[in-house]
Design a protein around this motif. Structure first.
Motif, PDB file in Angstrom:
ATOM      1  N   GLU A   1     125.053 -20.782 -18.093  1.00  0.00           N
ATOM      2  CA  GLU A   1     124.233 -20.179 -17.444  1.00  0.00           C
ATOM      3  C   GLU A   1     122.899 -21.995 -17.303  1.00  0.00           C
ATOM      4  N   VAL A   2     122.710 -21.359 -19.016  1.00  0.00           N
ATOM      5  CA  VAL A   2     121.834 -22.348 -20.271  1.00  0.00           C
ATOM      6  C   VAL A   2     122.391 -23.249 -19.916  1.00  0.00           C
ATOM      7  N   ALA A   3     124.012 -23.784 -20.077  1.00  0.00           N
ATOM      8  CA  ALA A   3     124.304 -24.724 -20.130  1.00  0.00           C
ATOM      9  C   ALA A   3     124.368 -26.295 -18.866  1.00  0.00           C
TER      10      ALA A   3
ATOM     11  N   ALA B   1     134.726  -6.923 -10.702  1.00  0.00           N
ATOM     12  CA  ALA B   1     134.474  -7.246 -11.848  1.00  0.00           C
ATOM     13  C   ALA B   1     132.991  -7.642 -11.882  1.00  0.00           C
ATOM     14  N   ARG B   2     131.866  -8.113 -12.859  1.00  0.00           N
ATOM     15  CA  ARG B   2     130.091  -7.636 -12.915  1.00  0.00           C
ATOM     16  C   ARG B   2     129.791  -8.894 -11.792  1.00  0.00           C
ATOM     17  N   GLN B   3     128.898  -8.168 -11.479  1.00  0.00           N
ATOM     18  CA  GLN B   3     127.651  -8.855 -10.518  1.00  0.00           C
ATOM     19  C   GLN B   3     127.056  -9.754 -11.818  1.00  0.00           C
ATOM     20  N   VAL B   4     127.222 -11.140 -11.518  1.00  0.00           N
ATOM     21  CA  VAL B   4     126.666 -11.718 -12.317  1.00  0.00           C
ATOM     22  C   VAL B   4     125.299 -12.450 -11.991  1.00  0.00           C
ATOM     23  N   SER B   5     124.099 -12.054 -12.068  1.00  0.00           N
ATOM     24  CA  SER B   5     122.621 -12.218 -11.259  1.00  0.00           C
ATOM     25  C   SER B   5     122.309 -13.770 -11.873  1.00  0.00           C
ATOM     26  N   LYS B   6     121.046 -14.418 -11.110  1.00  0.00           N
ATOM     27  CA  LYS B   6     120.842 -15.560 -11.468  1.00  0.00           C
ATOM     28  C   LYS B   6     119.162 -15.600 -12.409  1.00  0.00           C
ATOM     29  N   LEU B   7     118.947 -14.554 -12.124  1.00  0.00           N
ATOM     30  CA  LEU B   7     117.928 -14.363 -12.602  1.00  0.00           C
ATOM     31  C   LEU B   7     118.352 -13.811 -14.025  1.00  0.00           C
ATOM     32  N   ASP B   8     119.299 -13.790 -14.462  1.00  0.00           N
ATOM     33  CA  ASP B   8     119.268 -13.287 -15.706  1.00  0.00           C
ATOM     34  C   ASP B   8     118.653 -13.690 -16.822  1.00  0.00           C
TER      35      ASP B   8
ATOM     36  N   ALA C   1     121.818 -24.764 -10.537  1.00  0.00           N
ATOM     37  CA  ALA C   1     123.629 -24.654 -10.573  1.00  0.00           C
ATOM     38  C   ALA C   1     123.843 -22.944 -10.473  1.00  0.00           C
ATOM     39  N   LYS C   2     125.203 -23.632  -9.776  1.00  0.00           N
ATOM     40  CA  LYS C   2     125.443 -21.879  -9.399  1.00  0.00           C
ATOM     41  C   LYS C   2     126.343 -21.310  -9.974  1.00  0.00           C
ATOM     42  N   ILE C   3     125.986 -20.137  -9.480  1.00  0.00           N
ATOM     43  CA  ILE C   3     126.889 -19.132 -11.291  1.00  0.00           C
ATOM     44  C   ILE C   3     127.838 -18.338  -9.936  1.00  0.00           C
TER      45      ILE C   3
END
Length: 598
Positions: free
Chosen positions: A263-265, A373-380, A455-457
């Motif tokens: 997400e940083v990228a 599968a690990r749910q990735v949060s946009k807030l991380d 961007a979307k994760i």
């Protein structure tokens, strides 16, 4: 010309008069013979006793119903030795004795009844000008004798569901003549053996892996060659590979870079600098908060062996004395199975499904499940920044939401609110001074501008155990680029998976190229691996093959396939569904056997 079509010359009938009504065409006819023949003594007689009229219905013409008015003569029998005194002349090519329909209309309705059944056949007949009820069509099916076919040399057998999961029957197919031979009311070995004993001459029997058919074939036709169906062999192999990947569930997660670093990228260069500066300020202000620092993408590592961890946890829990629900079910299902109870009875007793009971009964240890599968949060990515601003006194959710929006946050306000609700319980803020109500002016327009282009994760992809099993069985030239990458990762993840892949491909090659002579060697390799406590699932598959070795070897050697039988089962299902699944066995049997009658 029309008269010859309506009344063929071989009928021996002459037309007297034709009357066209509003809905039907009446044809007045009589027999051209001067004499009649007594059906008992077969002696001719020309002495007429009386006359009467028969009105058989015929096939319609141009949408008009056709009704014959046939004058029948009754003759005296002049033979003094005959028991009959009088007899009526018959026209077997036109109408049978006591029939109300002509022979050709009866044949047409019979074909329609076997093809469509009762209600659909009756509706179609009415549209074509034939007045017939569904009960009449069903009586036609019931009174028609079953076709007599010779005993097949190559017989295919398979089961079909009367009531799925409750009651099953069997279908027998002649694989040389491509037609069904008979339907059996169940799939028991005794029933199949009795049929084979009553029909001697079967030389080859193609079947699935069911033990009931194998036992029935041995008892009813001991000299016949049994052939195991190749499709079912591959299906069994895929099921055992599925169990293997349920044990090796850690390899099902696809390798992927750290989602937060990804997400940083995806952020803009300006946003990345702002986040880095905020984190630097956080570290200078609170050196003890290193755990909030932005993680750098670590090298990809394999996931831990989740089933092994589950087994250790279950052992620890059992030592304490409070077994888990899975362990409880596993122990009770094993105990009830040893007592001889059926799967249905055990499922009713423990209040679980039959599929669960079957899985636990076949398992050697407590079944484990693949991790989600690990749910990735946009807030991380923005949690460190929120922690910094929280300690600086900015504790109002809407202010934090707008700040991270300016720094590239693409999520919703609800996600921020849910996180702050839990974060506030652990880090209670000072009581804020109330400045005003509502959101800042222009908040909606600014939020929409900030959201655009974010961007979307994507969550980390994961294969199911069944998908991984079939991926191991798929031909290499039919794999897509993505599937090739996933298969390569599976094979390099664990040596046991690589060995399972090699053995699976060898078995598939034996099936495709009919290399039955290599089966014994393949079983020996699998047995050696099992002795080393590896490939336990393929060892179970090999054990089943050894128990049915002759049939499996014949299936890997001969060209005979049970595909025709599977196709006949599909046709049977179509007929059964057309009768709303409620047809009696005798009616369904008649329709199936007459569907291919010559």
């Amino acid at each position: 010309m029309l008269e010859e079509i309506v009344l063929p010359p071989n009928w021996g009938v002459e037309l007297d008069r034709c009357e066209l009504g509003e809905s039907e065409l009446k044809l007045q006819v009589h027999l051209s013979n001067l004499q009649g023949w007594c059906p008992t003594c077969n002696q001719a007689s020309g002495r007429v006793h009386s006359r009467y009229i028969r009105k058989p219905a015929d096939l319609p013409i141009a949408g008009q119903a056709v009704l014959f008015r046939l004058t029948i003569r009754r003759f005296f029998c002049d033979n003094s030795d005959c028991q009959r005194r009088t007899f009526a002349e018959q026209v077997p090519l036109l109408v049978e004795r006591k029939a109300r329909r002509t022979v050709r209309q009866h044949q047409y309705l019979k074909a329609q009844a076997f093809a469509l059944g009762g209600n659909p056949g009756s509706r179609l007949a009415h549209k074509m000008g034939l007045k017939v009820s569904r009960a009449t069509l069903l009586r036609i099916i019931d009174k028609t004798p079953l076709p007599q076919r010779p005993t097949p040399r190559i017989l295919g057998v398979d089961d079909w569901a009367k009531r799925k999961g409750v009651e099953y029957g069997s279908i027998l197919v002649d694989l040389e003549r491509h037609c069904p031979i008979d339907l059996l009311a169940d799939r028991k070995a005794e029933t199949f053996a009795k049929w084979l004993e009553a029909h001697p001459g079967v030389e080859i029997i193609s079947r699935d892996r069911a033990s009931a058919y194998a036992d029935g074939a041995r008892r009813g036709a001991p000299e016949a060659i049994q052939v195991a169906d190749r499709w079912h062999l591959l299906k069994n192999l895929g099921d055992h590979l599925k169990v293997l990947f349920e044990r090796k569930s850690a390899c099902l997660l696809a390798p992927q870079a750290n989602p937060v670093s990804q997400e940083v990228a995806n952020l803009s260069e300006t946003a990345q600098k702002e986040v880095a500066q905020s984190l630097h300020e956080l570290e200078e202000a609170q050196p003890g908060l290193e755990q909030h620092s932005l993680p750098i993408a670590p090298p990809v590592q394999a996931e831990p062996d989740i089933p092994a961890q589950n087994d250790r946890l279950e052992e620890e829990v059992e030592e304490v004395g409070s077994p888990s629900r899975k362990s409880y079910l596993f122990q009770h299902i094993k105990a009830l199975t040893k007592e001889g109870l059926s799967l249905r009875t055990i499922a009713r007793e423990l209040r679980v499904s039959r599929q669960t009971v079957r899985k636990y009964a076949q398992a050697e240890k407590v079944p484990t499940y693949s991790p989600r599968a690990r749910q990735v949060s946009k807030l991380d990515l923005y949690k460190p920044y929120i922690a910094l601003r929280w300690q600086q006194g900015v504790c109002k959710g809407i202010d934090l939401f707008l700040e991270i929006k300016e720094r590239g946050y693409s999520g919703s306000w609800a996600l921020v609110g849910q996180y702050l609700a839990k974060y506030r319980l652990e880090n209670p803020p000072p009581k804020p001074t109330k400045i005003g109500r509502g959101r800042p002016p222009g908040w909606g327009k600014a939020a929409k501008q900030m959201t655009s282009g974010a961007a979307k994760i994507k969550p980390r992809p994961m294969l199911s155990a069944r998908e991984a099993g079939w991926l191991m069985m798929k031909a290499s030239d039919k794999l897509t680029e993505k599937e090739q990458q996933r298969l390569s990762y599976l094979r390099t993840f664990d040596e046991e998976v690589e060995a399972a892949y090699q053995l699976s491909q060898q078995f598939i090659k034996m099936v495709e190229e009919r290399q039955g002579q290599k089966l014994e060697e393949w079983l020996a390799v699998v047995g050696q691996a099992v002795k080393q406590e590896q490939l336990v699932e393929l060892g179970s598959f090999a054990k089943g093959i050894r128990q049915d070795f002759a049939a499996v070897k014949a299936g890997l050697t001969l060209e005979i396939s049970n595909g025709q039988t599977e196709g006949q089962v599909n046709r049977l299902k179509t007929l059964k569904r057309a009768m709303y699944g409620k047809a009696k066995f005798a009616l369904l049997r008649a329709r199936v056997l007459h569907s291919d009658a010559a």
